[in-house]
Structures are given as C-alpha cells and as structure tokens.
Design a protein around this motif. Sequence first.
Motif, short mmCIF file in Angstrom:
data_model
loop_
_atom_site.label_atom_id
_atom_site.label_comp_id
_atom_site.label_asym_id
_atom_site.label_seq_id
_atom_site.Cartn_x
_atom_site.Cartn_y
_atom_site.Cartn_z
N LYS A 197 0.85 -1.19 0.00
CA LYS A 197 0.00 0.00 0.00
C LYS A 197 0.88 1.24 0.00
O LYS A 197 2.11 1.15 0.11
CB LYS A 197 -0.91 0.02 1.23
CG LYS A 197 -0.16 0.02 2.56
CD LYS A 197 -1.11 0.01 3.74
CE LYS A 197 -0.34 0.03 5.06
NZ LYS A 197 -1.25 0.07 6.24
N ASP A 198 0.26 2.39 -0.17
CA ASP A 198 0.93 3.69 -0.10
C ASP A 198 1.97 3.90 -1.18
O ASP A 198 2.94 4.64 -0.99
CB ASP A 198 1.58 3.90 1.28
CG ASP A 198 0.57 3.85 2.42
OD1 ASP A 198 -0.59 4.25 2.18
OD2 ASP A 198 0.93 3.40 3.52
N THR A 199 1.81 3.26 -2.33
CA THR A 199 2.71 3.46 -3.46
C THR A 199 1.88 3.49 -4.75
O THR A 199 0.65 3.34 -4.71
CB THR A 199 3.76 2.35 -3.56
OG1 THR A 199 3.10 1.07 -3.51
CG2 THR A 199 4.78 2.43 -2.44
N ASP A 200 2.55 3.66 -5.89
CA ASP A 200 1.83 3.72 -7.17
C ASP A 200 1.11 2.43 -7.50
O ASP A 200 0.04 2.43 -8.09
CB ASP A 200 2.83 4.05 -8.29
CG ASP A 200 3.56 5.35 -8.06
OD1 ASP A 200 2.90 6.41 -8.04
OD2 ASP A 200 4.79 5.31 -7.86
N ILE A 201 1.74 1.31 -7.14
CA ILE A 201 1.17 -0.01 -7.41
C ILE A 201 1.02 -0.75 -6.09
O ILE A 201 1.99 -0.92 -5.35
CB ILE A 201 2.07 -0.83 -8.35
CG1 ILE A 201 2.29 -0.09 -9.68
CG2 ILE A 201 1.46 -2.21 -8.61
CD1 ILE A 201 3.33 -0.75 -10.58
N SER A 202 -0.19 -1.19 -5.78
CA SER A 202 -0.43 -1.99 -4.58
C SER A 202 -0.54 -3.45 -5.00
O SER A 202 -1.48 -3.84 -5.70
CB SER A 202 -1.72 -1.54 -3.88
OG SER A 202 -1.61 -0.22 -3.41
N ALA A 203 0.46 -4.24 -4.61
CA ALA A 203 0.48 -5.64 -5.03
C ALA A 203 1.15 -6.49 -3.97
O ALA A 203 2.17 -6.10 -3.40
CB ALA A 203 1.23 -5.78 -6.36
N ASP A 204 0.60 -7.65 -3.71
CA ASP A 204 1.15 -8.61 -2.76
C ASP A 204 2.01 -9.60 -3.55
O ASP A 204 1.49 -10.48 -4.24
CB ASP A 204 0.02 -9.34 -2.03
CG ASP A 204 0.53 -10.35 -1.00
OD1 ASP A 204 1.76 -10.54 -0.91
OD2 ASP A 204 -0.31 -10.94 -0.30
N LEU A 205 3.32 -9.48 -3.44
CA LEU A 205 4.23 -10.32 -4.20
C LEU A 205 4.35 -11.73 -3.63
O LEU A 205 5.08 -12.55 -4.19
CB LEU A 205 5.60 -9.66 -4.29
CG LEU A 205 5.59 -8.31 -5.02
CD1 LEU A 205 7.00 -7.73 -5.08
CD2 LEU A 205 4.99 -8.43 -6.40
N GLY A 206 3.62 -12.00 -2.57
CA GLY A 206 3.56 -13.35 -2.04
C GLY A 206 2.54 -14.20 -2.76
O GLY A 206 2.38 -15.38 -2.46
N THR A 207 1.83 -13.61 -3.73
CA THR A 207 0.79 -14.33 -4.47
C THR A 207 1.02 -14.20 -5.98
O THR A 207 1.59 -13.22 -6.45
CB THR A 207 -0.60 -13.77 -4.15
OG1 THR A 207 -0.71 -12.43 -4.69
CG2 THR A 207 -0.84 -13.72 -2.65
N GLY A 208 0.53 -15.18 -6.69
CA GLY A 208 0.61 -15.12 -8.15
C GLY A 208 -0.18 -13.97 -8.71
O GLY A 208 0.23 -13.33 -9.69
N GLU A 209 -1.34 -13.70 -8.10
CA GLU A 209 -2.18 -12.59 -8.56
C GLU A 209 -1.44 -11.26 -8.40
O GLU A 209 -1.50 -10.40 -9.29
CB GLU A 209 -3.49 -12.56 -7.78
CG GLU A 209 -4.40 -13.75 -8.00
CD GLU A 209 -4.00 -14.99 -7.21
OE1 GLU A 209 -4.60 -16.06 -7.43
OE2 GLU A 209 -3.06 -14.89 -6.37
N GLY A 210 -0.77 -11.10 -7.27
CA GLY A 210 -0.04 -9.86 -7.02
C GLY A 210 1.11 -9.67 -7.99
O GLY A 210 1.39 -8.55 -8.44
N ARG A 211 1.79 -10.75 -8.32
CA ARG A 211 2.91 -10.66 -9.26
C ARG A 211 2.41 -10.30 -10.66
O ARG A 211 3.04 -9.51 -11.36
CB ARG A 211 3.66 -11.99 -9.28
CG ARG A 211 4.28 -12.36 -7.95
CD ARG A 211 4.65 -13.83 -7.87
NE ARG A 211 4.84 -14.24 -6.48
CZ ARG A 211 4.86 -15.51 -6.08
NH1 ARG A 211 4.71 -16.50 -6.96
NH2 ARG A 211 5.02 -15.80 -4.79
N ALA A 212 1.29 -10.88 -11.06
CA ALA A 212 0.72 -10.55 -12.37
C ALA A 212 0.25 -9.11 -12.40
O ALA A 212 0.44 -8.40 -13.40
CB ALA A 212 -0.45 -11.50 -12.68
N LEU A 213 -0.35 -8.66 -11.30
CA LEU A 213 -0.80 -7.27 -11.20
C LEU A 213 0.37 -6.31 -11.34
O LEU A 213 0.28 -5.29 -12.01
CB LEU A 213 -1.52 -7.06 -9.87
CG LEU A 213 -2.26 -5.73 -9.64
CD1 LEU A 213 -3.34 -5.90 -8.57
CD2 LEU A 213 -1.30 -4.62 -9.21
#
Length: 273
Positions: free
Chosen positions: A50-66
């Motif tokens: 959070k609090d950045t240009d891109i909010s992504a959870d890199l612990g998940t495949g969905e977050g990495r794709a996002l």
Amino acid sequence: MTDPSRTQPDRIDEQTARTYLITGAASGIGRATARQLSARGHRVIGADLKDTDISADLGTGEGRALLAEAAADLGGGRLDAVIACAGVADHDPVTVRVNAFGAIATLTGLRPLLAAGRHPRAAVVASVAALHPTDPAIVDAVLADDEAAAVAAARAAIDRGEPQRVYTSAKHALVRWVRRAAVSDAWAGAGIPLNAIGPGIIRTPMSRPMIGDPEIRAVADAAVPMPLNGYGEAEQVAPLLDFLTSPENTHVTGQVVFIDGGADAVLRGEEGW
C-alpha cells in the motif's frame, strides 16, 4: 565535517532521466532508494502492499501478475531499471513466497519492459544472511521453480524448530538464481546487468524488533558482525543500488555486492576466495 553518507547526489537533466520500478518502496531500503533517485530527477514507480503507485502482494501469483501489468501501463511499455527491494522476515512460509518467488517473478516478469528501455539494469536486495546455514530442500525447490514444494519445506523447517532457516534459505536461493540468470542470454546476452546486494543489519522497520530486543540483538550481532561503523542506515544503501542500476555500470553483473560493515569478510575470511 560533512557526513559523506548525508551529502545530496547530483541532479541530472531531463534528457538523461530514467524510469525506475522499485518494489518495497513504502519503507526501508526501497523507500530510501526511491527518494534518492527521485531527488536526482529520475521517475520512480513504487510498488508495495500500500501507499505506493502499485499496490500488489508479491507473495501471491495474482499480485505478481498485477505488478507486471501495472508496470507496463505506468511505464508506457518500458522501464530503464528495476530494483526489487520487497521482503519480509517472518517465521512463516510467506517469507519464501515474497523473498524468493516474489523477487524472481518481479525480475523475470519485468524483464521484457527492461528490454525495451534505455541502458536497462536490474538489482535485487538479498542479505548477508544468505551466507548462514540453509535448508537444502527449500533452496532446491526455489531453484526448481516449485513454489508448493518450497512452501512445504518451509513449514517442515518451522515445525522442527528451525524457523530462521526459512529466511536464510530464501535469500540464499535468490542469490544463486541471480548468479545463474545474470549470465544467460535473457540478461547478459540482452545487455542487461543483473546484480544482488547483501546488506548487513540495516536500521529499517523490518529490523527494528530484532535490534530493539537486547537478547535478540546479541544473537544478531554474533551472526552478523559489522566491524566497520556498525549498523547501517537505508540511506547508506541507496547509492549502491543507484550505481548498479545506472548506465555507468557497464560490466558488473552476476555479483552479490555486500554492504555489511565487513560481516562477509569476518564470516568467510580469505577462505571465501
């Protein structure tokens, strides 16, 4: 006398400004690096939970794709540099997911954008902990790109009372992957230097609980001896990442550059060579 670690880096002109993607940009080394690059006149796209240009959870495949999708959109189909700083230090399999698979996915997923950039460069934050004892099952699974097996091995390590090996194994596997990938056609063959840095104990939100507890701190100091100036600050790490991802770096690749106050030299001595 002016502290050289606090001097402001030279500002560049608009024609030489570069576009950077930095993960873990909301705090710690990622935040300090983003601030230094921005202060120099570069464009920085930050990614974090959070609090950045891109909010992504890199612990998940969905977050990495996002991350890959958003980076392509915000970067206009190209990036000049990627700095993967995102990491966690939990005694949990999420540490392997983020620190190893998340970091590797960041670099591989954004490599096509780098290939379209100017003087493309990439760097990732590893750790001097990569020198500490590891769990071969975790390391082998990461290098085989088997996330399910790595997570299972991490759980097994925790269950048998070796939770610290989850972090060390994730970082160890990461630097081995960097060494392997950096000299491949996809990286060196495409003119893209790829390196890792190995910080010692740096004062960040992630390390605060460890160095704030006298008992844990004593253990950490024994594991990461830093005879030169002791603990570091995130702002002292940023210039190294700046150089490694700059056009000036033409031949440094596949390296793990320790910024650890001498811990590597103490731990491995001349036997490391």
